[in-house]
Design a protein around this motif. Structure first.
Motif, short mmCIF file in Angstrom:
data_model
loop_
_atom_site.label_atom_id
_atom_site.label_comp_id
_atom_site.label_asym_id
_atom_site.label_seq_id
_atom_site.Cartn_x
_atom_site.Cartn_y
_atom_site.Cartn_z
N LYS A 76 45.57 41.84 42.99
CA LYS A 76 44.97 41.51 41.68
C LYS A 76 45.30 42.60 40.67
CE LYS A 76 40.72 40.35 39.37
NZ LYS A 76 39.67 39.44 39.37
N LEU A 77 45.15 43.86 41.07
CA LEU A 77 45.45 44.97 40.16
C LEU A 77 46.93 44.99 39.80
CD1 LEU A 77 43.21 47.78 41.70
CD2 LEU A 77 42.86 46.59 39.52
N ARG B 187 48.93 42.35 39.61
CA ARG B 187 49.14 41.27 38.63
C ARG B 187 48.65 41.67 37.24
NH1 ARG B 187 47.53 38.10 43.00
NH2 ARG B 187 45.41 38.01 42.24
N GLU B 188 47.66 42.59 37.19
CA GLU B 188 47.16 43.07 35.90
C GLU B 188 48.05 44.17 35.33
OE1 GLU B 188 43.10 44.22 36.69
OE2 GLU B 188 42.46 42.14 36.95
N LYS C 224 49.00 47.13 36.98
CA LYS C 224 48.81 48.49 37.52
C LYS C 224 49.98 48.85 38.42
CE LYS C 224 44.61 48.97 35.85
NZ LYS C 224 44.48 49.55 34.56
N VAL D 196 36.22 45.31 40.44
CA VAL D 196 37.49 44.62 40.17
C VAL D 196 37.35 43.12 40.39
CG1 VAL D 196 39.85 44.27 41.03
CG2 VAL D 196 39.00 46.57 40.64
N ASN E 147 33.47 42.25 38.24
CA ASN E 147 32.99 42.96 37.05
C ASN E 147 31.45 42.88 37.03
OD1 ASN E 147 33.02 44.44 34.73
ND2 ASN E 147 33.66 42.75 33.40
N ASN F 38 32.68 38.28 35.53
CA ASN F 38 33.78 37.36 35.79
C ASN F 38 33.64 36.87 37.22
OD1 ASN F 38 34.60 39.82 36.89
ND2 ASN F 38 36.75 39.34 36.68
#
Length: 155
Positions: free
Chosen positions: A16-17, A19-20, A22, A86, A89, A149
């Motif tokens: 996930k990070l 894809r964001e 990072k 993460v 949230n 979220n």
């Protein structure tokens, strides 16, 4: 086995990070691990598909239940709170009108809850580890976990 499932959840958080946007180094620092482990997560070499499947099932639970499971998987509350932040949230909020000032929540092991100068209970979400202890101890339901979220697993 709990460590394997936590690895699966860390792998999902790493993806996930990534894809964001990072970087591998940033993800490793955030999860307090080494870049090799993050590389294995991102390339699908670790953990096993079975462990990932179980981890994904945990994350499909309603957030309030998934948070309890994630907290039970590790003694390291710093990492678990980062994972929960993460994924969901999440933060603790108080409904002041429901609070009876019993003081149960003031026993927070992370000193994230205190009474301010106007005798109002306040939550410092920067200190909070999202362990849910205060929420479970509150006799009136004034404290609650709020998920800003909802983690939607990608199919």
């Amino acid at each position: 086995m709990p460590e394997h499932i936590l690895s699966g959840i860390k792998a999902i958080v790493s993806m996930k990070l990534r894809r964001e946007g990072k970087l591998q180094k940033e993800i490793a620092e955030y999860l307090n691990t080494n870049r090799t482990e993050i590389s294995h997560y991102l390339q699908g070499r670790h953990p096993s598909k079975r462990v990932l499947k179980v981890s994904e099932e945990i994350l499909r639970l309603p957030p309030q239940y998934a948070v309890r499971v994630i907290n039970a998987l590790s003694e390291d509350k710093e990492i678990t709170s980062k994972i929960i932040k993460v994924l969901y949230n999440a933060k603790v909020e108080i409904e002041v009108d429901k609070c009876i000032f019993c003081g149960e929540c003031l026993e927070c092991p992370y000193k994230a809850i205190k009474m301010d100068s106007s005798d109002t209970i306040v939550v410092n979400n920067n200190r909070c580890k999202i362990c849910g202890r205060c929420v479970s101890l509150c006799p009136t339901g004034a404290l609650k976990l709020v998920f800003l979220n909802n983690n939607k697993m990608e199919e």
